[in-house]
Write an enzyme that holds these catalytic residues in place. Structure first.
Site, PDB file in Angstrom:
ATOM      1  N   GLU A 134      -1.783  -7.294  -7.798  1.00 50.12           N
ATOM      2  CA  GLU A 134      -1.881  -7.937  -9.116  1.00 50.12           C
ATOM      3  C   GLU A 134      -2.678  -7.117 -10.122  1.00 50.12           C
ATOM      4  O   GLU A 134      -2.494  -7.249 -11.326  1.00 50.12           O
ATOM      5  CB  GLU A 134      -2.480  -9.350  -8.980  1.00 50.12           C
ATOM      6  CG  GLU A 134      -3.961  -9.433  -8.603  1.00 50.12           C
ATOM      7  CD  GLU A 134      -4.225  -9.428  -7.097  1.00 50.12           C
ATOM      8  OE1 GLU A 134      -3.385  -8.893  -6.336  1.00 50.12           O
ATOM      9  OE2 GLU A 134      -5.284  -9.943  -6.684  1.00 50.12           O
TER      10      GLU A 134
ATOM     11  N   HIS B 105      -4.278  -5.620  -3.212  1.00 49.71           N
ATOM     12  CA  HIS B 105      -4.170  -6.477  -4.399  1.00 49.71           C
ATOM     13  C   HIS B 105      -3.241  -5.870  -5.445  1.00 49.71           C
ATOM     14  O   HIS B 105      -3.704  -5.223  -6.380  1.00 49.71           O
ATOM     15  CB  HIS B 105      -5.551  -6.694  -5.013  1.00 49.71           C
ATOM     16  CG  HIS B 105      -6.430  -7.573  -4.183  1.00 49.71           C
ATOM     17  ND1 HIS B 105      -6.389  -8.933  -4.256  1.00 49.71           N
ATOM     18  CD2 HIS B 105      -7.338  -7.269  -3.233  1.00 49.71           C
ATOM     19  CE1 HIS B 105      -7.257  -9.448  -3.401  1.00 49.71           C
ATOM     20  NE2 HIS B 105      -7.848  -8.460  -2.757  1.00 49.71           N
TER      21      HIS B 105
ATOM     22  N   CYS C 165      -3.772 -10.282   0.345  1.00 53.98           N
ATOM     23  CA  CYS C 165      -5.057 -10.091   1.016  1.00 53.98           C
ATOM     24  C   CYS C 165      -5.300 -11.237   2.002  1.00 53.98           C
ATOM     25  O   CYS C 165      -4.677 -11.262   3.060  1.00 53.98           O
ATOM     26  CB  CYS C 165      -6.170  -9.952  -0.021  1.00 53.98           C
ATOM     27  SG  CYS C 165      -7.572  -9.041   0.648  1.00 53.98           S
TER      28      CYS C 165
HETATM   29  N1  GLN Z   1     -11.878 -12.710   3.142  1.00 49.78           N
HETATM   30  C1  GLN Z   1     -10.906 -11.753   3.565  1.00 49.78           C
HETATM   31  C2  GLN Z   1     -11.553 -10.426   3.939  1.00 49.78           C
HETATM   32  O1  GLN Z   1     -12.677 -10.187   3.628  1.00 49.78           O
HETATM   33  C3  GLN Z   1      -9.872 -11.541   2.494  1.00 49.78           C
HETATM   34  C4  GLN Z   1     -10.414 -10.868   1.284  1.00 49.78           C
HETATM   35  C5  GLN Z   1      -9.559 -11.054   0.068  1.00 49.78           C
HETATM   36  O2  GLN Z   1      -8.655 -11.870   0.055  1.00 49.78           O
HETATM   37  N2  GLN Z   1      -9.848 -10.306  -0.994  1.00 49.78           N
HETATM   38  O3  GLN Z   1     -10.918  -9.608   4.566  1.00 49.78           O
END
Ligand code: GLN
Length: 535
Positions: free
Chosen positions: A511, A509, A383
């Site tokens: 994970e 994600h 992410c």
């Molecule tokens: N802050 C970034 C976004 O909003 C990444 C979000 C995250 O890592 N879950 O896109």
């Protein structure tokens, strides 16, 4: 008849109610039952999405886009139970529902009260899961500690359900602490008091799970049984385990907790097939090699902030018969004047940058990504960690020193990561990110495609920003690999560096979907790459 198990906790918090509930779930599945898991959180937040990871640990995201408590991640790791929005209840959700109904006039002029209206709403939510077809058993974990003001309506709902369904259909498992005082003596008094508190709200626990440092001997368990009205066979020692929490289902099974609960509920089942869990524990205990993974992120003080990432890395280790040594690096340290990256990251076999929000520590993550890229160290970006790859590439390969994400610098002309179009007008921060399952098409010849062994996949998202398409031609022109896109080609879902041993940044994600008995393909491949770098 459907069965219910309520799991409560007493004496103090953080005793491992979640792992207890999950381990019972794993044992019941091993006996062939179809299990569902639920978590009740007695806070007024509607969901965990707006809570700081510093305070509350990781936010666990479901396929249907709910932002839930991290215990749901434990359920997903220990069991096959599908986890959706319906499996996570908070006080905030229940009150929100009741007050909305009141405003719509659906209580027909009656006085709306905690009992019965709030308790009825809680019961309806529990039964909506427990009564669904093909479910044999639902395990409901009630968050907080018995005696807290906040949990009272939930305990009352549990009491009513036990009464209405009958004690053979709804049972109670209570988790408490048996502390040791100086001299090594185990103290049972806190447990006796805690059971009394539960009895005072009308719940007689059927089983007790006792947390302690050392295994508890029979005399202590007999004493507790005598004082609490709980059958001796239902008094279980949940002592600290040496290697891994994945041993806990086996610890419970060895003491007969599963047999005891099933007998209590009059359920016949097959013998427990625990081969997969035994194999996990064996691989943990007897690794054939070790790898060092540096995780460079910002919420490092609280180890629960990246709970699912740690667990998934260990799963990657289990799959490769490797022990994973985690090195937690606060990215802020890497951006200080004269920071010695080689001293911090030099002995890492792999570097992972996980998700995160807010500008603090970003430059340190960029420095870590650069270090990985230039030194051929396997890199896994999740992410924010993928967005960091884009920023790093733009700054250090394309030479745009001002490149950044619009999240951290609103003015930069090189916003290589920018707000998702659908997010531009969002004013309300609760539950409004791009959330939940989404499909990605994987490009042929990439590391990500090799890891999954599939052309299209589905993973969970939680973000507001994305790789900026406006810069795609220049970024790709300089060699950056766009390794995955949404099937419509609209959003970049994965990046890789050219000619690097293993580098995968993903906008989603992975994970959340990794299990000890089935490591996620990306974590398996990352740990494998890290292990082979080591040789
Ligand atoms: N802050 C970034 C976004 O909003 C990444 C979000 C995250 O890592 N879950 O896109």
């Amino acid at each position: 008849m459907k069965k219910l198990i309520f799991v409560t906790g007493g004496v103090c918090s953080s005793l491992g109610k979640g792992v207890t509930a999950s381990s019972i779930g794993a044992l019941m599945e091993a006996r062939g039952l179809s299990v569902r898991m639920m978590k009740i959180d007695p806070y007024l937040n509607v969901d965990a999405g707006t809570m700081s990871p510093y305070q509350h640990g990781e936010v666990y995201v479901t396929d249907d886009g709910a932002e839930t408590d991290l215990d749901l991640g434990n359920y997903a790791r220990f069991t096959n139970a599908p986890i959706t929005r319906a499996n996570s209840i908070t006080t905030g959700q229940v009150y929100d529902e009741v007050i909305r109904k009141e405003r719509e006039g659906r209580y027909l002029g009656r006085t709306v009260q905690v009992v019965p209206h709030v308790t009825d709403a809680i019961k309806a939510r529990v039964l909506a899961v427990a009564d669904s077809p093909d479910v044999d058993l639902t395990i409901v974990e009630i968050g907080g500690t018995v005696g807290d003001m906040e949990s009272i309506p939930f305990l009352e709902a549990a009491r009513q359900l036990i009464h209405e369904l009958g004690r053979q259909n709804a049972v109670s498992v209570h988790v408490t602490l048996v502390p040791t005082v100086s001299g090594g003596e185990l103290k049972t008094k806190p447990t006796q008091h805690s059971v009394k508190e539960l009895q005072e709200v009308g719940i007689q626990p059927d089983a007790l799970v006792l947390r302690s440092g050392e295994p508890m001997d029979e005399a202590i368990r007999r004493k507790i049984s005598a004082f609490t009205n709980i059958d001796f066979e239902g008094v279980i020692s949940a002592h600290d385990v040496a290697d891994t929490i994945y041993e806990i289902p086996l610890v419970f099974h060895d003491q007969g907790l599963d047999v005891f609960l099933l007998r209590r509920m009059g359920v016949e089942s097959r013998h427990a097939d625990l081969r997969a869990w035994k194999d996990v524990v064996r691989r943990f205990r007897e690794p054939k090699r070790r790898v060092r993974i540096a995780v460079v992120g910002k919420y490092m003080e609280l180890s629960d902030s990246y709970k699912s990432v740690w667990e998934a890395l260990h799963h990657g280790g289990i799959a490769n018969e490797a022990a994973v040594d985690l090195v937690r690096v606060d990215s802020g340290l890497l951006e200080k004047e004269g920071a010695d990256l080689a001293a911090v990251l030099g002995d890492a076999d792999g570097i992972l940058v996980p998700g995160g929000f807010g500008h603090r520590g970003i430059d340190g993550m960029v420095a870590a990504a650069r270090y990985a890229r230039e030194n051929g160290i396997p890199y896994f970006g999740i992410c924010l960690g993928m967005q960091i790859m884009a920023i790093e590439w733009a700054r250090n390969v394309l030479g745009w020193a001002d490149a950044n994400s619009g999240e951290f610098d609103r003015e930069t002309p090189h916003a290589v990561v920018s707000l998702l179009e659908e997010q531009v007008d969002v004013k309300n921060y609760g539950g409004t990110m791009r959330l939940g399952a989404g499909r990605s098409a994987l490009r042929e010849g990439t590391a990500i495609r090799a890891a999954y062994g599939a052309a299209e996949i589905s993973e969970r998202h939680r973000h507001r920003y994305e790789f900026a398409n406006a810069f795609r031609p220049q970024m790709e022109g300089a060699g950056l690999v766009i390794a995955a896109l949404t099937p419509d080609g609209g959003l970049v879902e994965a990046l890789e560096w050219p000619a690097h041993p293993w580098s995968v940044g993903v906008q989603f994600h992975p994970e959340f979907k990794s299990r000890p008995v089935a490591a996620h393909p990306l974590f398996r491949a990352f740990v494998e790459a890290a292990a082979s770098r080591k040789g």
